[in-house]
Write a protein that holds these residues in place. Structure first.
Motif, PDB file in Angstrom:
ATOM      1  N   GLU A 176      39.381  53.457  40.877  1.00 11.59           N
ATOM      2  CA  GLU A 176      40.198  53.456  39.663  1.00 11.59           C
ATOM      3  C   GLU A 176      41.339  54.460  39.727  1.00 11.59           C
ATOM      4  O   GLU A 176      42.375  54.283  39.087  1.00 11.59           O
ATOM      5  N   SER A 190      32.785  40.103  48.837  1.00 11.81           N
ATOM      6  CA  SER A 190      34.172  39.996  48.400  1.00 11.81           C
ATOM      7  C   SER A 190      34.661  38.557  48.469  1.00 11.81           C
ATOM      8  O   SER A 190      33.999  37.671  49.022  1.00 11.81           O
ATOM      9  N   THR A 275      36.452  40.516  35.652  1.00 10.42           N
ATOM     10  CA  THR A 275      37.794  41.095  35.612  1.00 10.42           C
ATOM     11  C   THR A 275      38.574  40.548  36.803  1.00 10.42           C
ATOM     12  O   THR A 275      37.985  40.231  37.845  1.00 10.42           O
ATOM     13  N   ASN A 277      40.314  40.616  39.983  1.00 13.94           N
ATOM     14  CA  ASN A 277      40.332  41.509  41.140  1.00 13.94           C
ATOM     15  C   ASN A 277      41.363  40.992  42.146  1.00 13.94           C
ATOM     16  O   ASN A 277      41.153  39.985  42.818  1.00 13.94           O
ATOM     17  N   THR A 278      42.475  41.690  42.227  1.00 13.89           N
ATOM     18  CA  THR A 278      43.546  41.265  43.132  1.00 13.89           C
ATOM     19  C   THR A 278      43.362  41.779  44.553  1.00 13.89           C
ATOM     20  O   THR A 278      44.159  41.446  45.429  1.00 13.89           O
ATOM     21  N   GLU A 279      42.333  42.620  44.772  1.00 13.54           N
ATOM     22  CA  GLU A 279      42.060  43.153  46.104  1.00 13.54           C
ATOM     23  C   GLU A 279      41.047  42.236  46.795  1.00 13.54           C
ATOM     24  O   GLU A 279      39.857  42.257  46.483  1.00 13.54           O
ATOM     25  N   LYS A 282      37.826  43.792  48.514  1.00 22.40           N
ATOM     26  CA  LYS A 282      36.967  44.666  47.719  1.00 22.40           C
ATOM     27  C   LYS A 282      35.800  43.891  47.125  1.00 22.40           C
ATOM     28  O   LYS A 282      35.926  42.710  46.772  1.00 22.40           O
ATOM     29  N   THR A 285      33.932  39.420  42.853  1.00 24.24           N
ATOM     30  CA  THR A 285      34.792  38.301  42.503  1.00 24.24           C
ATOM     31  C   THR A 285      33.925  37.301  41.738  1.00 24.24           C
ATOM     32  O   THR A 285      32.753  37.568  41.465  1.00 24.24           O
TER      33      THR A 285
END
Length: 339
Positions: A176, A190, A275, A277-279, A282, A285
């Motif tokens: 964060e 991920s 949420t 998650n654009t990574e 990580k 998902t």
């Protein structure tokens, strides 16, 4: 001199306009049976699709009436409190599908070209059989393989990508506060790993469609390209790939449709979150199909309506993908247009 004159006569309509012949045929019983069966099969297929759409719309009505347009923009999923939407799961669905397509399309094209253009005929049959058998493997087997074998091998690759390409936002893995995470636990479950597993599941389907399109490239154009001094790769680039363009697009879109709806393998791999998650690398998902599979057993009546609404969104997206693929393939060059 002469007394003769020339008179202009009106054209005769009968000679100027030839009338088309009326062709009538009397189909035999076999033709009538075939035509009736074909019409019945097509009608049943369309009726089933309409029935699914009507069922989902009717069951999703209560949830959509409460959520309204925010159903598409809300990330949280809490039907009991009236705050729910598919933004996060829809983003995860598309992310996993795009990762799968980025891996599967080059792999399927290479395999299709290898089978149709490179290997000798004796090995061709064996490779086709192996690819077809790969398509018959259940998705739960791919899920188990992905969890207990593939994930351990992919995590170091994901760490390497994040180390050297972390300046690209989608490859960054941070907490964060923005600090980069290096622990292996941050790279498990991920969208990247789920996308790899889904890619391996759709490769056989894409390979089969592309191989069939490549094999239909006309022999005359192949021999003409080679006679003009082209290399094998030059012939493939000038003849096979343009001729198989429809198969490439069709196979890609067909695989995309399956990747969007894959459930079991994704459920076994991902760590569900609500949420965006654009990574990609990580942990965490989600997907629409995974949401339905995980929440269906414990959902209330209103929760079921919300899940039906999520299924309706996935159904519409899949229809759009398939109709787009059909349109593109229909407008692309095919073997039927070749002389």
């Amino acid at each position: 001199m002469t007394d003769t004159t020339t008179a202009v006569l009106p054209p005769t309509t009968d000679a100027a306009k030839p009338t088309p012949r009326s062709l009538r045929s009397a189909p035999v019983i076999a033709d009538r049976v075939f035509r009736t069966t074909a019409y019945a099969a097509g009608t049943i297929t369309v009726a089933v699709m309409l029935a699914v759409g009507i069922f989902l719309t009717a069951r999703a009505g209560d949830a959509l009436a409460v959520a309204g347009p925010s159903f598409l923009t809300t990330q949280e999923w809490s039907p009991e409190t009236g705050t729910f939407g598919v933004a996060a799961v829809l983003f995860g669905t598309v992310t996993i599908a795009l990762v799968a397509m980025a891996i599967s399309v080059p792999l399927a094209m290479g395999t299709a070209l290898l089978i149709s253009e490179i290997v000798p005929p004796r090995a061709r049959g064996l490779l086709i059989t192996m690819v077809d058998l790969m398509a018959a493997v259940p998705s739960v087997v791919f899920g188990l393989w992905g969890v207990f074998f593939l994930q351990a091998g992919v995590i170091p690759v994901a760490q390497w990508i994040s180390t050297y390409f972390g300046w690209i936002p989608i490859f960054r893995v941070a907490d964060e506060t923005g600090a980069r995470l290096t622990d292996a636990g941050a790279y498990t479950s991920s969208a990247f790993i789920a996308g790899i597993v889904v890619a391996l599941m759709v490769v056989p389907t894409q390979t089969s469609v592309m191989r069939e399109a490549f094999s239909q490239a006309p022999l005359g154009e192949r021999e003409g390209a080679l006679a003009l001094g082209s290399t094998r790769w030059g012939m493939i680039r000038a003849v096979v790939l343009p001729f198989g363009r429809g198969g490439i697009i069709g196979g890609t879109m067909l695989g995309l449709g399956r990747a969007l709806g894959e459930t079991i393998a994704v459920v076994m791999i991902i760590s569900p979150i609500f949420t965006i998650n654009t990574e990609l690398l990580k942990t965490g998902t989600n997907s629409v199909s995974a949401l339905i599979a995980l929440r269906y057993g414990e959902a209330s009546q209103f929760g079921l309506s919300a899940l039906m609404a999520a299924g309706l969104v996935l159904f519409i997206i899949t229809l759009i993908v398939n109709f787009t693929a059909s349109t593109i393939v229909a407008r692309s060059r095919s073997g039927a247009e070749s002389n």
